[in-house]
Design an enzyme around this catalytic site. Structure first.
Site, PDB file in Angstrom:
ATOM      1  CB  ILE A 144      -0.958   0.000   1.207  1.00  0.00           C
ATOM      2  CG1 ILE A 144      -1.922  -1.173   1.127  1.00  0.00           C
ATOM      3  CG2 ILE A 144      -1.727   1.321   1.272  1.00  0.00           C
ATOM      4  CD1 ILE A 144      -2.743  -1.386   2.384  1.00  0.00           C
ATOM      5  CG  ASP A 163       9.205  -0.336   5.512  1.00  0.00           C
ATOM      6  OD1 ASP A 163       9.690  -1.007   6.445  1.00  0.00           O
ATOM      7  OD2 ASP A 163       8.229  -0.714   4.839  1.00  0.00           O
ATOM      8  NE  ARG A 227      -5.942  -3.656  12.352  1.00  0.00           N
ATOM      9  CZ  ARG A 227      -6.399  -3.844  11.120  1.00  0.00           C
ATOM     10  NH1 ARG A 227      -6.680  -2.796  10.362  1.00  0.00           N
ATOM     11  NH2 ARG A 227      -6.577  -5.061  10.649  1.00  0.00           N
ATOM     12  CG  ASP A 251     -10.812   3.518   7.011  1.00  0.00           C
ATOM     13  OD1 ASP A 251     -11.899   4.106   6.868  1.00  0.00           O
ATOM     14  OD2 ASP A 251     -10.488   2.522   6.334  1.00  0.00           O
ATOM     15  CD  GLU A 255     -18.138   8.701  22.683  1.00  0.00           C
ATOM     16  OE1 GLU A 255     -18.735   9.745  22.986  1.00  0.00           O
ATOM     17  OE2 GLU A 255     -18.608   7.842  21.896  1.00  0.00           O
ATOM     18  CG  HIS A 268     -12.456  -0.422   8.957  1.00  0.00           C
ATOM     19  ND1 HIS A 268     -12.503  -1.594   9.666  1.00  0.00           N
ATOM     20  CD2 HIS A 268     -11.256  -0.435   8.295  1.00  0.00           C
ATOM     21  CE1 HIS A 268     -11.390  -2.285   9.471  1.00  0.00           C
ATOM     22  NE2 HIS A 268     -10.620  -1.604   8.643  1.00  0.00           N
ATOM     23  CG  LEU A 269     -15.787   3.668   4.203  1.00  0.00           C
ATOM     24  CD1 LEU A 269     -16.287   4.913   3.486  1.00  0.00           C
ATOM     25  CD2 LEU A 269     -16.822   2.552   4.111  1.00  0.00           C
ATOM     26  N   GLY A 270     -11.415   1.468   3.972  1.00  0.00           N
ATOM     27  CA  GLY A 270     -10.201   1.262   3.192  1.00  0.00           C
ATOM     28  C   GLY A 270     -10.295   0.170   2.159  1.00  0.00           C
ATOM     29  CB  ALA A 271     -10.193  -3.374   2.284  1.00  0.00           C
TER      30      ALA A 271
END
Length: 383
Positions: A144, A163, A227, A251, A255, A268-271
């Site tokens: 990604i 990285d 995450r 994503d 609260e 949480h629409l990434g995938a």
């Protein structure tokens, strides 16, 4: 072979499991396919050989318990990479331009007179900036992260990547114009935008906290589609409220973050595209079948990658602890039975290892029992 679905899985997997018993009601399965199902309280029977997640993260799977029982846990890195990349690109624009805020405000004009005049009068509250010429930091250059870095270059951004575990395969995917750094602070210090693409581990939990955010450039936009726990929400909310972070886009709503100005929570629409779900399901199914039928391991999070073509009378697969002398003891038992080893591979991953033995003759159950009795051997399977 029996495969249990613990979630609805894309039909792309159906053809791969042709000839298998594959449904959401299978009992005593040999393998499990899942997406988000929380398996931590799921009973791990002795019949279960593998768990395949149609996705990258495996926080919903009891990986350590599976490892102790010789259950291989697969994921599908890169299968949903394009879907996540496209969402990140969208969020880069949302980070610079107050598009969502402006669109929500425009809805409040319904029923009023002279809407066009009201629009021209009120649009100044939503002025933003262009991303061209800005510097993007990409933390994590896997499938990604590499795609995001390359796409951002095409949008006219400068890109710096970090990285410490960059693989050769990922390195080949990255445009040579991407600047590479071994210093995380270089990303914090110089970037206008930062997007994070690393797994959640004890080392990465709370990666963005009061201290690291303070090291960032004033007005930075931070994007998190990996995450939620990579970010300390209280610290991020405080940084956004004080203007240190101009906008946080995630994503993973919680609260603390919901309802805060300049924090945009995406559900949480990434995938969440049919293309990504098809790719993940197909990849997970192929890996699971190759393991069940051939003992080959690809993309496991708990056991090493070991694959060999099959061209011998029998194949024996052994999960064992990564300790001295186990291999020699196994080979000694096989040799004592008068069986020749045609080919073999033994690889380790941390404290655990996996062995494939291709034999010229089919070993007896007594031979396999002797291998199972070796201290440190976890599971033995004849294919």
């Amino acid at each position: 072979m029996k495969i249990l679905k613990l979630n609805a899985i894309s039909p792309a997997a159906d053809a791969v499991f042709k000839g298998y018993e594959y449904s959401d009601s299978v009992e005593q399965p040999d393998g499990i396919m899942l997406r988000s199902y929380a398996m931590h309280d799921y009973p791990l029977s002795d019949d279960l050989l593998a768990v395949a997640r149609a996705g990258a993260g495996v926080n919903n799977i009891p990986v350590s318990q599976c490892t102790e029982k010789g259950i291989v846990v697969f994921n599908t890195p890169g299968a949903n990479a394009n879907a996540v990349k496209e969402l990140v690109l969208c969020e880069l624009f949302l980070g610079g331009r107050k598009i969502v805020d402006g669109a929500n405000w425009a809805q409040t004009l319904k029923g009023q007179e002279n809407i066009s005049k009201l629009v021209e009068k009120g649009k100044g509250k939503f002025v933003g900036q262009e991303i061209m010429g800005k510097k993007l930091g990409v933390i994590g250059l896997g499938a990604i992260g590499a795609m995001v870095a390359n796409a951002a270059l095409s949008l006219g951004m400068e890109v710096i990547g970090y990285d410490p575990f960059l693989s050769v395969r990922s390195a080949w995917m990255i445009d040579r114009r991407v600047e590479f750094t071994t210093e995380l602070n270089a990303v914090f210090r110089t970037c206008d935008y930062i997007t994070v693409h690393v797994p959640l581990t004890p080392d990465t939990k709370g990666l963005f906290n009061k201290k690291t955010i303070a090291a960032c450039k004033d007005g930075v936009v931070i994007i998190n589609n990996s995450r939620g726990e990579l970010v300390v929400s209280e610290d991020m909310a405080e940084a956004v409220a004080g203007g240190k972070v101009s906008r946080y886009i995630t994503d993973f709503p919680d609260e603390i973050l919901l309802g805060k100005e300049n924090i945009l929570c995406v559900p949480h629409l990434g995938a969440s595209t049919p293309e990504a779900e098809d790719n993940c399901a197909y990849m997970a199914a192929k890996q699971l079948v190759d393991y069940l039928e051939n003992g080959n391991i690809t993309n496991s999070v708990n056991y090493p990658a070991v694959s060999m073509p099959r061209n011998s009378a029998a194949r024996v697969c052994v999960h064992h602890r990564n300790v001295k002398e186990i291999l020699s003891k196994i080979l000694s038992i096989v040799s004592s039975q008068g069986i020749n080893v045609a080919h073999m591979q033994d690889q380790s991953k941390g404290e655990y290892a996996y062995l494939i033995l291709d034999l010229d003759d089919v070993p007896s159950e007594a031979c396999l029992s002797l291998i199972r009795s070796i201290a440190g051997v976890i599971r033995v399977r004849k294919i």
